[in-house]
Design a protein around this motif. Structure first.
Motif, PDB file in Angstrom:
ATOM      1  N   ASN A  47       0.818  -1.220   0.000  1.00 42.08           N
ATOM      2  CA  ASN A  47       0.000   0.000   0.000  1.00 42.08           C
ATOM      3  C   ASN A  47       0.851   1.270   0.000  1.00 42.08           C
ATOM      4  O   ASN A  47       0.352   2.353   0.247  1.00 42.08           O
ATOM      5  N   GLY A  48       2.130   1.136  -0.268  1.00 39.38           N
ATOM      6  CA  GLY A  48       3.012   2.290  -0.373  1.00 39.38           C
ATOM      7  C   GLY A  48       3.516   2.832   0.953  1.00 39.38           C
ATOM      8  O   GLY A  48       4.298   3.773   0.973  1.00 39.38           O
ATOM      9  N   MET A  49       3.074   2.270   2.056  1.00 40.68           N
ATOM     10  CA  MET A  49       3.539   2.736   3.368  1.00 40.68           C
ATOM     11  C   MET A  49       4.841   2.030   3.734  1.00 40.68           C
ATOM     12  O   MET A  49       5.015   0.854   3.429  1.00 40.68           O
ATOM     13  N   PRO A  50       5.753   2.725   4.391  1.00 36.97           N
ATOM     14  CA  PRO A  50       6.951   2.052   4.891  1.00 36.97           C
ATOM     15  C   PRO A  50       6.573   1.041   5.977  1.00 36.97           C
ATOM     16  O   PRO A  50       5.598   1.227   6.707  1.00 36.97           O
ATOM     17  N   VAL A  51       7.351  -0.015   6.069  1.00 38.50           N
ATOM     18  CA  VAL A  51       7.001  -1.113   6.974  1.00 38.50           C
ATOM     19  C   VAL A  51       7.000  -0.675   8.438  1.00 38.50           C
ATOM     20  O   VAL A  51       6.242  -1.193   9.249  1.00 38.50           O
ATOM     21  N   HIS A  52       7.812   0.315   8.783  1.00 39.80           N
ATOM     22  CA  HIS A  52       7.866   0.745  10.183  1.00 39.80           C
ATOM     23  C   HIS A  52       6.665   1.593  10.585  1.00 39.80           C
ATOM     24  O   HIS A  52       6.527   1.942  11.758  1.00 39.80           O
ATOM     25  N   LEU A  53       5.778   1.918   9.636  1.00 41.30           N
ATOM     26  CA  LEU A  53       4.571   2.673   9.962  1.00 41.30           C
ATOM     27  C   LEU A  53       3.292   1.874   9.739  1.00 41.30           C
ATOM     28  O   LEU A  53       2.197   2.379   9.966  1.00 41.30           O
ATOM     29  N   LYS A  54       3.405   0.630   9.302  1.00 42.55           N
ATOM     30  CA  LYS A  54       2.221  -0.171   9.001  1.00 42.55           C
ATOM     31  C   LYS A  54       1.494  -0.666  10.245  1.00 42.55           C
ATOM     32  O   LYS A  54       0.389  -1.172  10.152  1.00 42.55           O
ATOM     33  N   GLY A  55       2.086  -0.520  11.399  1.00 40.71           N
ATOM     34  CA  GLY A  55       1.469  -1.004  12.629  1.00 40.71           C
ATOM     35  C   GLY A  55       0.363  -0.111  13.151  1.00 40.71           C
ATOM     36  O   GLY A  55      -0.299  -0.452  14.118  1.00 40.71           O
ATOM     37  N   GLY A  56       0.174   1.051  12.561  1.00 38.90           N
ATOM     38  CA  GLY A  56      -0.913   1.923  12.990  1.00 38.90           C
ATOM     39  C   GLY A  56      -0.423   3.192  13.654  1.00 38.90           C
ATOM     40  O   GLY A  56       0.727   3.611  13.512  1.00 38.90           O
ATOM     41  N   SER A  57      -1.325   3.811  14.420  1.00 45.05           N
ATOM     42  CA  SER A  57      -1.025   5.112  15.024  1.00 45.05           C
ATOM     43  C   SER A  57       0.057   5.017  16.093  1.00 45.05           C
ATOM     44  O   SER A  57       0.824   5.964  16.280  1.00 45.05           O
ATOM     45  N   SER A  58       0.141   3.890  16.794  1.00 40.50           N
ATOM     46  CA  SER A  58       1.187   3.761  17.819  1.00 40.50           C
ATOM     47  C   SER A  58       2.573   3.736  17.178  1.00 40.50           C
ATOM     48  O   SER A  58       3.522   4.310  17.723  1.00 40.50           O
ATOM     49  N   ASP A  59       2.692   3.098  15.999  1.00 40.55           N
ATOM     50  CA  ASP A  59       3.971   3.105  15.291  1.00 40.55           C
ATOM     51  C   ASP A  59       4.324   4.511  14.816  1.00 40.55           C
ATOM     52  O   ASP A  59       5.480   4.933  14.895  1.00 40.55           O
ATOM     53  N   ALA A  60       3.318   5.244  14.325  1.00 36.37           N
ATOM     54  CA  ALA A  60       3.564   6.609  13.861  1.00 36.37           C
ATOM     55  C   ALA A  60       4.007   7.499  15.025  1.00 36.37           C
ATOM     56  O   ALA A  60       4.940   8.302  14.885  1.00 36.37           O
ATOM     57  N   LEU A  61       3.346   7.353  16.169  1.00 38.41           N
ATOM     58  CA  LEU A  61       3.710   8.146  17.346  1.00 38.41           C
ATOM     59  C   LEU A  61       5.124   7.807  17.820  1.00 38.41           C
ATOM     60  O   LEU A  61       5.924   8.708  18.121  1.00 38.41           O
ATOM     61  N   LEU A  62       5.444   6.529  17.852  1.00 43.81           N
ATOM     62  CA  LEU A  62       6.788   6.104  18.264  1.00 43.81           C
ATOM     63  C   LEU A  62       7.845   6.625  17.287  1.00 43.81           C
ATOM     64  O   LEU A  62       8.910   7.099  17.702  1.00 43.81           O
ATOM     65  N   TYR A  63       7.547   6.559  15.989  1.00 44.09           N
ATOM     66  CA  TYR A  63       8.480   7.055  14.970  1.00 44.09           C
ATOM     67  C   TYR A  63       8.716   8.558  15.130  1.00 44.09           C
ATOM     68  O   TYR A  63       9.861   9.027  15.118  1.00 44.09           O
TER      69      TYR A  63
END
Length: 91
Positions: A47-63
């Motif tokens: 879906n064009g998203m990097p793998v480290h952000l595919k986990g959802g909002s918690s991954d985005a917040l951690l990143y």
């Protein structure tokens, strides 16, 4: 006298082992749902998203938190290097 203490201690250890075996053997184990296939599907879809952000909002917040701390840390290191490079004037 010393032999009696040793024997009593040995009996206590055996009793403790027996109690611990009963406790471990009689505990009810809860069933945990296997979520691996669902997670594999999410992480493998293109879906064009990097793998480290595919986990959802918690991954985005951690990143984002990691990036902010990295930038602040790098800025602080540069500040300290500049401060060390130019010594303070003595009055």
């Amino acid at each position: 006298m010393n032999c009696k203490r040793t024997a009593r201690m040995f009996r206590q250890i055996l009793a403790l082992q027996q109690v611990s075996r009963r406790t471990i053997a009689s505990t009810a184990r809860r069933q945990v749902e296997n979520k691996v296939p669902q997670k594999q599907k999410i992480f493998q879809e293109d879906n064009g998203m990097p793998v480290h952000l595919k986990g959802g909002s918690s991954d985005a917040l951690l990143y984002r938190t990691t990036m902010v701390l990295t930038v602040l840390g790098a800025g602080y290191v540069v500040y300290e290097l500049v401060k060390a490079a130019y010594p303070q004037k003595k009055e």
